[in-house]
Design an enzyme around this catalytic site. Structure first.
Site: not given
Ligand code: HPA
Length: 278
Positions: A213, A87-88, A85
């Site tokens: 994400m 964000y990592e 991801h």
């Molecule tokens: N937001 C972002 N990423 C997610 C969500 C969410 O509500 N649920 C699972 N992954």
């Protein structure tokens, strides 16, 4: 770029070596808590990402890191359990290596799954929604930086980012499998925080139905090298501000559990549709 290129050739050779005569046309990338979907196949080989140079080494609980080759009702399929991801903070080189490796192996279709929040109240935890299109709200793009023309063009058309024909096959597969499948536009935030209610209101206002994400970087890299994409979100929660519960990764994993059986049925039905039979 040269190192990435070497890694791709090395990874393809390692996979071919472990699974000789295995010629998949389709790969399925499994999102948070959806790893058991791969258990529906008859295994040919399992390779840890740690044995594949340049593959992402996932760090999040619920994300494994292995590539599994197997057959589903006779159709050869690669399952990618675990992704990286944004964000990592490790960049996108791992994702590129992974996706370009499957392209090198002859894969034509990438089935992307994820866990997502829903902005449609009638599609709560446990529901499945086919991704019709996406909005990239990450503030970045995996194709920034020098372009390698050998993989794809500098400026990529994204009007067919989620292939219409494959989605039609997916909807028919859902019918056959008696799985309820909604449709929606997926907005990708950078994370790792969940969204604020105001951010969710914005995402709704600009036309999104699902929020998560992941998946968008994968879709962009895949389209760039000519892979067709189809995608399904497993709804794990209603988006921030829509329900009374606070959001957490534990809730994401629990929500994914509710969806995993129908996701497995849908994946089985889709990959065994005539298009993918050899
Ligand atoms: N937001 C972002 N990423 C997610 C969500 C969410 O509500 N649920 C699972 N992954």
């Amino acid at each position: 770029m040269a190192e990435e290129q070497n890694n791709i050739q090395d990874c393809a050779a390692i996979i071919r070596d472990k699974a000789p005569d295995f010629q998949p046309k389709i790969a399925v990338m499994l999102g948070s808590g959806l790893g058991v979907v791969a258990d529906l196949m008859e295994e040919v080989a399992e390779i840890s990402y740690t044995d594949l140079p340049g593959f992402p080494q996932p760090s999040v609980a619920g994300h494994e890191g292995n590539l599994r080759c197997g057959t589903v009702e006779g159709t050869p399929v690669i399952f990618l359990k675990g992704r990286q991801h944004l964000y990592e903070g490790e960049g996108v080189s791992g994702l590129k290596t992974m996706i370009r490796t499957i392209k090198t192996l002859g894969v034509e279709v990438l089935f992307l799954t994820n866990a997502a929040g829903s902005m449609i109240a009638s599609f709560g935890p446990g529901s499945l929604m086919a991704i019709t299109d996406h909005i990239n709200l990450t503030g970045t793009n995996p194709l920034t930086g020098p372009n390698d023309e050998a993989w794809g063009p500098r400026f990529l058309d994204m009007s067919q980012a989620w292939d219409k024909g494959l989605r039609q096959t997916l909807m028919e597969s859902a019918n056959r499998a008696e799985v309820t499948l909604g449709t929606g536009v997926y907005a990708c935030f950078l994370g790792p925080t969940f969204e604020t209610p105001a951010e969710i209101n914005m995402a709704k206002a600009i036309g999104a139905d699902l929020v998560g994400m992941s998946t968008v970087p994968e879709n962009i890299i895949a389209n760039h090298c000519g892979l067709k994409c189809v995608g399904v979100s497993a709804v794990t929660n209603l988006a921030a501000g829509m329900g009374s519960e606070l959001l957490s990764h534990e809730q994401t994993l629990a929500g994914a559990k509710l969806a995993e059986n129908s996701m497995a049925k849908l994946v089985r039905s889709f990959v065994s549709s005539p298009t993918f039979h050899l």
